[in-house]
Write a protein that holds these residues in place. Structure first.
Motif, PDB file in Angstrom:
ATOM      1  N   ALA A 501      -1.880  -1.921  -0.750  1.00  0.00           N
ATOM      2  CA  ALA A 501      -1.167  -0.789  -0.170  1.00  0.00           C
ATOM      3  C   ALA A 501      -0.748  -1.040   1.266  1.00  0.00           C
ATOM      4  O   ALA A 501       0.191  -0.394   1.770  1.00  0.00           O
ATOM      5  CB  ALA A 501      -2.039   0.468  -0.242  1.00  0.00           C
ATOM      6  N   LEU A 502      -1.392  -1.970   1.955  1.00  0.00           N
ATOM      7  CA  LEU A 502      -1.088  -2.213   3.368  1.00  0.00           C
ATOM      8  C   LEU A 502       0.039  -3.222   3.556  1.00  0.00           C
ATOM      9  O   LEU A 502       0.700  -3.219   4.600  1.00  0.00           O
ATOM     10  CB  LEU A 502      -2.350  -2.716   4.093  1.00  0.00           C
ATOM     11  N   ASP A 503       0.268  -4.102   2.589  1.00  0.00           N
ATOM     12  CA  ASP A 503       1.355  -5.079   2.636  1.00  0.00           C
ATOM     13  C   ASP A 503       1.392  -5.789   3.991  1.00  0.00           C
ATOM     14  O   ASP A 503       2.406  -5.783   4.699  1.00  0.00           O
ATOM     15  CB  ASP A 503       2.693  -4.386   2.357  1.00  0.00           C
ATOM     16  N   ASN A 504       0.262  -6.417   4.359  1.00  0.00           N
ATOM     17  CA  ASN A 504       0.125  -7.050   5.671  1.00  0.00           C
ATOM     18  C   ASN A 504       0.433  -8.533   5.593  1.00  0.00           C
ATOM     19  O   ASN A 504       0.135  -9.198   4.600  1.00  0.00           O
ATOM     20  CB  ASN A 504      -1.305  -6.836   6.196  1.00  0.00           C
ATOM     21  N   GLU A 505       1.029  -9.076   6.665  1.00  0.00           N
ATOM     22  CA  GLU A 505       1.347 -10.509   6.681  1.00  0.00           C
ATOM     23  C   GLU A 505       0.098 -11.375   6.751  1.00  0.00           C
ATOM     24  O   GLU A 505       0.124 -12.553   6.399  1.00  0.00           O
ATOM     25  CB  GLU A 505       2.256 -10.825   7.868  1.00  0.00           C
ATOM     26  N   TRP A 506      -1.028 -10.802   7.242  1.00  0.00           N
ATOM     27  CA  TRP A 506      -2.292 -11.534   7.297  1.00  0.00           C
ATOM     28  C   TRP A 506      -3.172 -11.111   6.122  1.00  0.00           C
ATOM     29  O   TRP A 506      -4.329 -10.753   6.281  1.00  0.00           O
ATOM     30  CB  TRP A 506      -3.002 -11.289   8.624  1.00  0.00           C
TER      31      TRP A 506
END
Length: 615
Positions: A501-506
């Protein structure tokens, strides 16, 4: 400097290389912060094996999750750990003893001795003092023994004079790993055991009957028998050997070694007699007129001086673990040490309050961001099922960091202290797996999969199925699984910011750790740039050095892409550093990398073909 040309010919001049190598920093040095049996408080100590940990911090104890985590770290491939001992504020006392002197014919304290670190362990230390030195009337020796009487440390030719080159306080405090001392009076500490008066040049009549008492055991013997002992002693050294032989031949008390291990030492013109026991009650006393005539009743002390009063500190609370940045306590003690890449806080898993856990993790996350450290978070021990993990992960929203990863469930191992199975937080073992993976494959390889086996693990506290794993993985919870043949292993490589749900690059642990590794390597490798002229020549050197370092990683497989151009770039020129930047003393370097992301989902499609194969 150019070579001056003074005659026709060929001149050779060596030019220094403008290339400066950027060395890779460590990737898997793990810091463990929490309660241990002993060790210096709030002081980072580097250890390279569990045996080293046992020597410095006392080994395993049921009250310390840190000891077990360090044990699992080295058991799974870890090589270097940094341990910070923390206790509850106001708890813990160091064992101590005060040595006295009767040289001025009145007892007075002269030397305060206390264990170097708080804890009950210090109550097992014993001190022995003798005057067997080149200057027996002025100096002394101090020996530190353990509870079994084995020698741990020795300091010789000590003086109580501050102007002396072997001043006791200076020498011991600088060289001892066990004790600290403070001179509080004049005169030397009294020696251990019984010390005689000085003998004259001509020894007195030795054909006498003596009675000796050690503790409650009393024995009588003949000091010198011409018919049995050969020639009479002619000096104090020979007398010491004779007396020691006679005392050791006496019947001992059952289960004792007091007489059998007696030691008699000659120093100057005097004798020192010490029972072969470390029981302070086993005092050597010579009785009767004959003993008084020989001067054997001069000074009577116990064989050793025991330290007492040591108390272990209580396990630290959340505030103690967080510590003070000003005082460098708790977690903040790590600010004084370089080359820490991973952080484990195994005690947090046992906290009943998730709020306390989040408080500590918040402080740890701030430290990790500032020091480029990756935090390994243990799932709370209360998470005894998949439903509990799904319900409890919401409490970690305030600390969903791309510098941290959470692992579930706990490990079940055999407790070396009891021989029984029990559950342990997994972060120590996970750190060991990361260290092993970094050494074998590189920091860019995800520390998960069939190669990430958990050594020594009997089972997992919660057995997960594929379907249950599929419920937790999208939430950013790294699962530990058990597979046939392979056994327990790590089966997740997401950061806490790796929830779908956060779709973070890290999203992935290896990507984050690779970036931290490159950042720290470049930061250290470009220190030489500071105060250099900010010109095109400098920019060219920066591009050359940084590109050389990144190309080395590219050749090892750290980046994706078939060519260096596709894998990384380094930009440092007039576009990144403007005239205004130059005026402000700033040089900007832009580095881009294409990290290799793990193949988290492998999909294999199988098609059935109709017809016959032609061969």
């Amino acid at each position: 400097m150019p070579t001056p040309a003074g005659y026709p010919g060929v001149y050779i001049e060596e030019l220094p290389s403008s290339v400066r190598t950027i060395a890779s920093v460590t990737t898997s040095v793990t810091a463990f912060v929490g309660h241990t049996r002993r060790g210096p408080l709030n002081t980072p100590v580097r250890v390279t094996s569990f045996a080293d940990f046992e020597r410095r911090f006392g080994g395993l104890t049921s009250q310390s999750a840190v000891g077990y985590a360090v044990h699992q770290f080295f058991g799974n491939g870890g090589t270097v750990a940094v341990v910070v001992r923390v206790t509850k504020a106001g708890t813990g006392k160091a064992a101590r003893v005060t040595l006295e002197s009767t040289e001025g014919h009145s007892e007075c304290p002269v030397l305060e001795v206390h264990a170097k670190e708080p804890g009950h362990w210090g109550s097992g230390l014993r001190l022995a003092v003798d005057y067997d030195t080149p200057c027996p009337e002025e100096t002394f020796n101090l020996h530190v023994l353990d509870a079994r009487g084995a020698s741990r440390e020795s300091f010789t030719n000590l003086s109580m004079d501050p102007a002396h080159g072997r001043h006791a306080e200076t020498v011991i405090n600088a060289g001892s790993g066990l004790i600290r001392v403070k001179v509080v009076g004049e005169g030397r500490p009294d020696p251990s055991g019984t010390v005689s008066k000085p003998f004259a040049e001509e020894l007195p009549d030795l054909e006498v009957e003596l009675t000796v008492k050690i503790g409650e055991v009393e024995r009588a013997f003949t000091l010198y028998d011409p018919d049995c002992d050969g020639e009479a002693p002619c000096d104090v050294t020979e007398l010491a050997l004779l007396l020691e032989r006679k005392l050791r031949a006496l019947p001992d008390a059952p289960g004792k070694h007091a007489f059998a291990g007696t030691e008699v030492t000659a120093f100057g013109r005097r004798l020192q007699v010490v029972a072969g026991s470390i029981d302070p009650d086993d005092v050597v006393r010579f009785l009767g007129e004959c003993a008084n005539d020989l001067g054997l009743e001069a000074s009577v002390n116990p064989p050793v001086f025991p330290l007492s009063g040591g108390e272990d500190g209580a396990p630290p609370g959340p505030r103690d673990l967080v510590g003070s940045e000003a005082d460098k306590t708790g977690l903040q003690a790590l600010r004084d040490i370089e080359d820490v890449n991973l952080l484990s806080l195994p005690e947090l898993a046992g906290y009943e309050s998730v709020g306390d856990m989040v408080t500590v993790l918040s402080a740890a996350d701030r430290l990790c961001r500032e020091r480029r450290i990756f935090l390994l978070v243990d799932a709370p021990s209360a998470w005894g099922s998949v439903d509990a993990a799904r319900a409890g992960i919401g409490a970690f929203e305030p600390v969903r960091s791309d510098h941290a990863a959470l692992y579930f469930p706990q490990l079940r191992l055999t407790d070396p202290l009891t021989g029984r199975l029990r559950a342990f937080p997994p972060s120590g073992a996970i750190a060991g797996v990361m260290a092993r993976t970094d050494g074998e494959r590189g920091v860019w390889k995800a520390p998960a999969g069939t190669e990430a086996r958990l050594a020594g693990v009997y089972s997992l506290a919660v057995q997960l199925t594929d379907r249950e794993n599929g419920l937790l993985n999208p939430l950013g919870i790294n699962c530990l699984r058990t597979f046939p043949v392979v056994g327990p292993l790590v089966w997740g490589a997401r950061t806490l910011r790796g929830a779908d749900a956060l779709d973070n690059e890290w999203k992935y642990v290896p990507v984050r750790r690779l970036a931290l590794h490159i950042e720290e390597s470049l930061r250290r490798g470009l220190q030489w740039v500071v105060f250099e002229p900010n010109t095109e020549q400098l920019w060219q050197q920066i591009r050359l050095n940084a590109s050389g370092y990144l190309h080395t990683l590219f050749e090892k497989g750290a980046f994706k892409g078939g060519t260096p151009r596709q894998a990384y770039f380094v930009k440092c020129d007039k576009d990144t550093t403007t005239d205004e930047d130059i005026a402000n003393g700033i040089v900007n370097v832009v580095v881009g990398i294409a990290p290799v992301k793990p193949a988290e989902f492998v999909i294999v499609k199988i098609q059935q073909m109709a017809g016959q194969f032609e061969i």
